[in-house]
Design a protein around this motif. Structure first.
Motif, PDB file in Angstrom:
ATOM      1  N   LEU A 106       0.827  -1.202   0.000  1.00 34.93           N
ATOM      2  CA  LEU A 106       0.000   0.000   0.000  1.00 34.93           C
ATOM      3  C   LEU A 106       0.865   1.256   0.000  1.00 34.93           C
ATOM      4  O   LEU A 106       0.626   2.203  -0.756  1.00 34.93           O
ATOM      5  CB  LEU A 106      -0.939   0.003   1.212  1.00 34.93           C
ATOM      6  N   GLY A 107       1.892   1.262   0.843  1.00 31.30           N
ATOM      7  CA  GLY A 107       2.791   2.409   0.904  1.00 31.30           C
ATOM      8  C   GLY A 107       3.495   2.625  -0.419  1.00 31.30           C
ATOM      9  O   GLY A 107       3.630   3.759  -0.909  1.00 31.30           O
ATOM     10  N   PHE A 108       3.914   1.514  -1.013  1.00 32.10           N
ATOM     11  CA  PHE A 108       4.611   1.560  -2.295  1.00 32.10           C
ATOM     12  C   PHE A 108       3.702   2.104  -3.393  1.00 32.10           C
ATOM     13  O   PHE A 108       4.077   3.013  -4.152  1.00 32.10           O
ATOM     14  CB  PHE A 108       5.090   0.138  -2.605  1.00 32.10           C
ATOM     15  N   LEU A 109       2.458   1.576  -3.454  1.00 30.78           N
ATOM     16  CA  LEU A 109       1.534   2.014  -4.503  1.00 30.78           C
ATOM     17  C   LEU A 109       1.166   3.486  -4.322  1.00 30.78           C
ATOM     18  O   LEU A 109       1.026   4.232  -5.295  1.00 30.78           O
ATOM     19  CB  LEU A 109       0.272   1.152  -4.503  1.00 30.78           C
ATOM     20  N   PHE A 110       1.031   3.897  -3.062  1.00 28.99           N
ATOM     21  CA  PHE A 110       0.744   5.308  -2.770  1.00 28.99           C
ATOM     22  C   PHE A 110       1.879   6.181  -3.317  1.00 28.99           C
ATOM     23  O   PHE A 110       1.647   7.170  -4.024  1.00 28.99           O
ATOM     24  CB  PHE A 110       0.585   5.498  -1.257  1.00 28.99           C
ATOM     25  N   ASN A 111       3.100   5.754  -3.020  1.00 26.00           N
ATOM     26  CA  ASN A 111       4.272   6.538  -3.406  1.00 26.00           C
ATOM     27  C   ASN A 111       4.388   6.679  -4.927  1.00 26.00           C
ATOM     28  O   ASN A 111       4.532   7.784  -5.458  1.00 26.00           O
ATOM     29  CB  ASN A 111       5.519   5.863  -2.832  1.00 26.00           C
ATOM     30  N   ILE A 112       4.285   5.547  -5.633  1.00 30.81           N
ATOM     31  CA  ILE A 112       4.446   5.645  -7.091  1.00 30.81           C
ATOM     32  C   ILE A 112       3.182   6.240  -7.724  1.00 30.81           C
ATOM     33  O   ILE A 112       3.266   6.930  -8.731  1.00 30.81           O
ATOM     34  CB  ILE A 112       4.805   4.287  -7.736  1.00 30.81           C
ATOM     35  N   GLY A 113       2.034   5.994  -7.098  1.00 29.89           N
ATOM     36  CA  GLY A 113       0.792   6.567  -7.620  1.00 29.89           C
ATOM     37  C   GLY A 113       0.839   8.083  -7.574  1.00 29.89           C
ATOM     38  O   GLY A 113       0.493   8.764  -8.549  1.00 29.89           O
ATOM     39  N   MET A 114       1.300   8.636  -6.439  1.00 33.15           N
ATOM     40  CA  MET A 114       1.398  10.089  -6.313  1.00 33.15           C
ATOM     41  C   MET A 114       2.407  10.650  -7.314  1.00 33.15           C
ATOM     42  O   MET A 114       2.219  11.756  -7.854  1.00 33.15           O
ATOM     43  CB  MET A 114       1.813  10.476  -4.888  1.00 33.15           C
ATOM     44  N   THR A 115       3.468   9.890  -7.549  1.00 33.40           N
ATOM     45  CA  THR A 115       4.480  10.336  -8.518  1.00 33.40           C
ATOM     46  C   THR A 115       3.868  10.439  -9.912  1.00 33.40           C
ATOM     47  O   THR A 115       4.079  11.415 -10.641  1.00 33.40           O
ATOM     48  CB  THR A 115       5.666   9.344  -8.535  1.00 33.40           C
ATOM     49  N   ILE A 116       3.097   9.399 -10.268  1.00 31.94           N
ATOM     50  CA  ILE A 116       2.477   9.396 -11.598  1.00 31.94           C
ATOM     51  C   ILE A 116       1.471  10.544 -11.711  1.00 31.94           C
ATOM     52  O   ILE A 116       1.408  11.242 -12.724  1.00 31.94           O
ATOM     53  CB  ILE A 116       1.807   8.035 -11.872  1.00 31.94           C
ATOM     54  N   LEU A 117       0.709  10.747 -10.636  1.00 36.27           N
ATOM     55  CA  LEU A 117      -0.327  11.796 -10.669  1.00 36.27           C
ATOM     56  C   LEU A 117       0.260  13.182 -10.910  1.00 36.27           C
ATOM     57  O   LEU A 117      -0.341  14.004 -11.588  1.00 36.27           O
ATOM     58  CB  LEU A 117      -1.109  11.791  -9.350  1.00 36.27           C
ATOM     59  N   LYS A 118       1.437  13.434 -10.309  1.00 34.53           N
ATOM     60  CA  LYS A 118       1.975  14.794 -10.456  1.00 34.53           C
ATOM     61  C   LYS A 118       2.823  14.951 -11.716  1.00 34.53           C
ATOM     62  O   LYS A 118       3.275  16.052 -12.012  1.00 34.53           O
ATOM     63  CB  LYS A 118       2.762  15.212  -9.212  1.00 34.53           C
ATOM     64  N   GLY A 119       3.044  13.849 -12.441  1.00 36.22           N
ATOM     65  CA  GLY A 119       3.923  13.934 -13.606  1.00 36.22           C
ATOM     66  C   GLY A 119       3.243  13.555 -14.908  1.00 36.22           C
ATOM     67  O   GLY A 119       2.016  13.501 -15.015  1.00 36.22           O
ATOM     68  N   ARG A 120       4.108  13.266 -15.895  1.00 36.08           N
ATOM     69  CA  ARG A 120       3.630  12.886 -17.221  1.00 36.08           C
ATOM     70  C   ARG A 120       3.068  11.467 -17.143  1.00 36.08           C
ATOM     71  O   ARG A 120       3.646  10.581 -16.517  1.00 36.08           O
ATOM     72  CB  ARG A 120       4.840  12.931 -18.170  1.00 36.08           C
TER      73      ARG A 120
END
Lengths: 465, 148
Positions: free
Chosen positions: A148-162
């Motif tokens: 969950l922590g991992f998906l949150f981290n990469i999910g937020m990265t994707i959301l703020k980027g391309r």
């Protein structure tokens, strides 16, 4: 020489490094088991076969997960063109996952499994003692928290980027991995139901969502090492994962042939899983096509070799060796024989081990500060490792296939009364098992050579990191 | 791939195809679980067999044996051991199991070793009940013969 596009990609390094350490452990325990196949009482008191097997398979799963997570931390920021949402969270989760993994493996090795079940209070929510899902319920909960922590981290990265296709496919695969893992918590007393839903983890992982992860990782590396237009690669990626899911989801039926299930699964499973080699064949065409149409000469030849190798070996191991025993009338005789073991070894190596080594090969020189690629000398050593491991795995698979064919012939084909018993049959297979063990030693040598490639450039890495 | 086949077409096949086949899969799974009571021998699942399943799991039996063909391939298939070693007779099978479990490890040099699990008489009976229940699950006539 720093060649990372985003500094936060560096969190991938401990994930990759630890994955390789676990990989070495996995192979050592594989060799113990391989020897126990022929010298039955070898280490029997200290490391019973079931313990060695649990360590062997769980280390594989855990190190591949480390590999996938490292890959995600590396490629998602680069694709999204932004720093990782929280590098600190990524490092914290690394230590939590590593500690949980090591504690679980030590638990397997140091106390009897039933004691481990007792001290981890398996009775409160029994999930242990099922193949590949042997870890204590507490560890499983830990895995979910980390995921969950991992998906949150990469999910937020994707959301703020391309939002690239590669990133979306990667995170879809990783979310699927986490979601289907939840079936590991469902363990009814009814054995038929238990088995039916157990496959929701095992099959829908390796013949479902993991293929998305593999496809995304391969696409990322191919774009980097060939310079081929992203549009072309993304189109191929969609085609491959479409074929993978269209065939693979109903392909689950090949596990429902002999399981208190309606006979229509024998038709559905046979037809759809007979098509399962197609995405892997497409992957071979695509990898070679992209490399032939390359627009740049990337200095990392080893990464290109791994990328081509994973496509070919995944096709052979998952595609061809899977097809070999997937049709219901064939599977009736081969189900649960060494044929399955042969397929399992080459499929896991070809698809998932090699894709992790592909991205490690591409990313490690940059993560270590060596530069765009390792030195020629290091790459030569790495390619020796590639060939030694890959050829050894071909022989492991061929010897297990030989053992499997003979086992089917002696134990499965004859009528009751004429068929040889299990243990008597195993004795007849000893020569194949010995040769498999020799090939396994070859694999270990290949792995050591592969790992040695990281020492070649260690001076540069030390100076410039 | 040709230019007429575009990326968005590939994407639509991916989304449409996987959603469609996933829904088919869910539907068939629901149907399967609905008809399973006819074949999965759940009426034989008494408390003893349930305890036996936990013993089976807590001792990681699947780490060496296979059960209906799944598991490790190091030791014999046990879904039909009730027929093979017990002659499909509950009492005979329990007696066999008591003797077999007590005799481990056999300590025959070079032979694969089954550990001693130190189970009580009641626990061995529970395990036998579980294996008898398992033997009653109809699995489309697998395995091909009694040797499993």
């Amino acid at each position: 020489m720093h060649t990372l596009k985003f500094q936060s990609q560096s969190v991938a390094k401990p994930y990759f490094a630890f994955a390789l350490v676990l990989f070495l452990g996995q192979i050592l325990f594989g060799l113990v088991m391989g020897l126990q196949y022929v010298v039955g009482d070898f280490l029997g008191g200290a490391i019973p076969f079931n313990v060695a097997r649990m360590v062997h398979t769980n280390l594989l799963i855990v190190w591949l997960l480390f590999g996938f997570m490292g890959a995600a931390y590396y490629l998602i920021p680069e694709e999204a063109e932004t720093e990782l949402y929280s590098p600190k969270l990524a490092i914290a989760l690394f230590w939590i996952f590593a500690a949980a993994g090591v504690a679980t493996i030590l638990g397997y090795l140091l106390v009897p499994y039933s004691t481990l079940a007792q001290i981890t209070m398996n009775d409160l929510w029994p999930t242990m003692g099922r193949e590949f899902l042997e870890m204590p319920t507490l560890t499983k909960i830990g895995v979910v928290v980390v995921a969950l922590g991992f998906l949150f981290n990469i999910g937020m990265t994707i959301l703020k980027g391309r939002k690239t296709v590669i990133n979306l496919v990667m995170i879809t695969g990783l979310i699927g991995l986490a979601v289907f893992f939840l079936f590991a918590f469902y363990n009814p007393i009814n054995l038929a139901m238990d088995k039916l839903y157990w496959w929701f983890v095992v099959h829908l992982w390796v013949e479902g969502v993991w293929e998305l992860i593999m496809g995304a990782m391969l696409a990322f590396v191919l774009i980097k090492v060939t310079g081929v237009d992203r549009e072309v690669i993304e189109k191929w990626l969609y085609v491959i994962i479409a074929m993978a899911l269209i065939t693979g989801i109903l392909g689950t039926g090949h596990h429902f042939y002999w399981l208190s299930t309606p006979e229509y699964w024998q038709w559905i499973g046979s037809i759809f899983s007979a098509l399962e080699p197609l995405p892997f064949f497409a992957m071979v065409l695509y990898a070679f096509n992209m490399v032939n149409r390359r627009r740049i000469e990337h200095p990392n030849k080893a990464a290109t070799l791994w990328a081509l190798g994973t496509a070919v070996m995944a096709f052979l191991g998952a595609g061809v060796w899977g097809f070999l025993h997937t049709l219901a009338p064939v599977n009736f005789y081969t189900h649960g024989t060494q044929i399955t073991a042969a397929h399992g070894h080459m499929a896991f190596y070809g698809a998932y081990v090699m894709i992790c080594l592909t991205i490690i090969s591409y990313a490690m020189p940059k993560l270590r500060g060596v530069g765009e690629a390792s030195s020629n000398k290091a790459q030569v050593v790495e390619m020796w490792g590639f060939w030694l491991m890959t050829i050894s795995m071909v022989f492991i698979t061929l010897f297990l296939t030989g053992a499997g064919i003979l086992q089917v012939w002696l134990q499965r084909m004859p009528e009751s009364g004429e068929a040889l018993g299990f243990m008597a049959t195993q004795d007849k297979l000893a020569l194949f098992y010995w040769m498999r063990e020799v090939a396994g030693v070859g694999f270990l040598i290949g792995l050591i050579v592969y790992l040695a490639n990281f020492l070649v450039d260690s001076k540069q890495a030390g100076n410039k990191a | 791939m040709s230019e007429t086949f575009t990326k968005s077409m590939a994407r639509n096949i991916y989304y449409g195809g996987s959603v469609f086949f996933f829904l088919v899969f869910i539907g068939l799974t629901m149907h399967t679980t609905k008809v399973m009571p006819e074949t999965d021998n759940r009426e034989a699942l008494n408390e003893s067999a349930a305890r036996g399943k936990h013993l089976w799991e807590d001792n990681n039996c699947i780490g060496c044996h296979s059960l209906i063909g799944e598991g490790a391939y190091f030791a014999p298939e046990l879904a039909n051991v009730f027929q093979r070693r017990g002659g499909s007779n509950s009492e005979a099978f329990k007696a066999y199991m008591q003797g077999w479990m007590a005799a481990q490890p056999l300590n025959i040099p070079g032979r694969r070793q089954m550990p001693q699990f130190n189970l009580t008489e009641q626990e061995v009976n529970d395990l036998a009940e579980f294996l008898e229940y398992t033997a009653g699950i109809k699995v489309n006539n697998w395995p091909p013969n009694i040797e499993g």
